[in-house]
Write an enzyme that holds these catalytic residues in place. Structure first.
Site, short mmCIF file in Angstrom:
data_model
loop_
_atom_site.label_atom_id
_atom_site.label_comp_id
_atom_site.label_asym_id
_atom_site.label_seq_id
_atom_site.Cartn_x
_atom_site.Cartn_y
_atom_site.Cartn_z
N ARG A 172 36.53 31.06 51.50
CA ARG A 172 36.66 32.06 52.55
C ARG A 172 38.04 31.92 53.16
NH1 ARG A 172 31.67 29.48 53.16
NH2 ARG A 172 29.84 30.83 52.89
N LYS A 186 31.37 27.18 56.58
CA LYS A 186 30.30 27.91 57.26
C LYS A 186 29.08 27.00 57.39
CE LYS A 186 28.15 32.46 57.29
NZ LYS A 186 28.00 33.74 56.57
N HIS A 201 38.30 38.41 51.14
CA HIS A 201 36.92 38.24 50.68
C HIS A 201 36.68 38.93 49.34
CE1 HIS A 201 33.61 36.08 52.48
NE2 HIS A 201 32.76 36.95 51.97
N ARG A 250 37.23 36.44 46.75
CA ARG A 250 36.06 35.54 46.65
C ARG A 250 34.96 36.20 45.82
NH1 ARG A 250 32.98 31.45 49.39
NH2 ARG A 250 30.95 32.16 50.14
N HIS A 305 26.71 28.89 49.38
CA HIS A 305 25.59 29.69 49.84
C HIS A 305 24.35 28.82 50.06
CE1 HIS A 305 27.26 33.64 47.92
NE2 HIS A 305 27.79 33.39 49.08
N TYR A 315 25.56 38.98 43.04
CA TYR A 315 26.60 39.18 42.03
C TYR A 315 26.02 39.59 40.68
CZ TYR A 315 29.58 37.19 45.55
OH TYR A 315 30.24 36.98 46.72
#
Length: 270
Positions: free
Chosen positions: A128, A153, A214, A217, A240, A249
């Site tokens: 990120r 995150k 992003h 990414r 994640h 995806y």
């Protein structure tokens, strides 16, 4: 201590990011102005009125963020029950993804070594932009071809892979500088600064798609999936918490769809 200060203190104690503290403070402050009441006099009706106002004036994602802000404010600061307000759900849109040729075009449009390394790094690591600007030189392990994104995150550290080719260039780049951070000397770059660089390069390379940090990414994850990388490994690389987030995806990977043999062609070939 006023209600806003109490809110900020509570958010910080819970470990929320500076961006979340800023966003929650913004919406609660706007709510108090809109309600025009003392905090002790606030009711469920005030919440409904404010969110109804936002639904008409702002996007769904903004309304959802405001609702989350008010819920935290009511339950954790005012110690009042929070009314369950049904707000419109955010539309689920598939992320924009660049083709490999478009990524090459974006990198080729860079006019400085720093911007070229930065764009290449975002694409090759899947970090990120907030993680990129905080990346310190000491977090890179050139010999192992890995790096560590610290306090990403959720406040978690995670490993990312380092391109062999880019790693050699970065090793030379940091040797010639005395930077604490990979792309800045003493203080991290702002995420806004990186976003502006990407936008300028997108315009320069005449790409028709919307391109942000992003986007790189998303492209990293999609291209790994198309190359046959296991989705659980991609989940780990992206950081994640849930596999369902990474599975998005599978809906974006156009190359995999293109490789499907059409049943009519199969039928006619027999």
């Amino acid at each position: 201590m006023g209600e806003i200060e109490q809110l900020q203190t509570e958010l910080k104690l819970r470990g929320f990011s500076p961006l979340t503290v800023r966003n929650y403070t913004f919406f609660v402050n706007k709510f108090l102005i809109h309600a025009h009441k003392n905090a002790s006099d606030l009711t469920e009706e005030d919440v409904k009125n404010y969110l109804a106002f936002l639904i008409e004036a702002r996007s769904k994602s903004t309304t959802m963020l405001a609702a989350a802000s008010l819920k935290f404010f009511y339950t954790e600061v005012l110690k009042k029950p929070f009314v369950t307000v049904r707000v419109p759900k955010k539309e689920k849109r598939l992320p924009e993804v660049l083709t490999k040729e478009e990524v090459k075009s974006l990198i080729a449009s860079c006019d400085t070594m720093k911007s070229r390394l930065m764009v290449s790094f975002l694409y090759s690591s899947g970090l990120r932009v907030s993680e990129l600007v905080k990346l310190r030189v000491q977090d890179l392990r050139f010999d192992e071809k890995i790096g560590w994104a610290r306090s990403g995150k959720g406040g978690k550290d995670r490993m990312f892979i380092l391109s062999d080719q880019l790693g050699k260039e970065l090793r030379d780049y940091v040797k010639r500088r005395q930077n604490e951070f990979l792309f800045s000397k003493e203080k991290p770059l702002t995420t806004r600064n990186v976003q502006k660089i990407i936008k300028r390069l997108r315009d320069k390379s005449n790409l028709q798609k919307k391109v942000t940090p992003h986007t790189l990414r998303h492209s990293f994850a999609t291209h790994l999936l198309e190359g046959g990388t296991d989705i659980r490994l991609i989940q780990t690389l992206l950081g994640h918490a849930s596999l369902s987030t990474t599975q998005l995806y599978t809906h974006v990977s156009s190359e995999q769809l293109k490789r499907i043999e059409n049943p009519l062609d199969t039928l006619m070939s027999k």
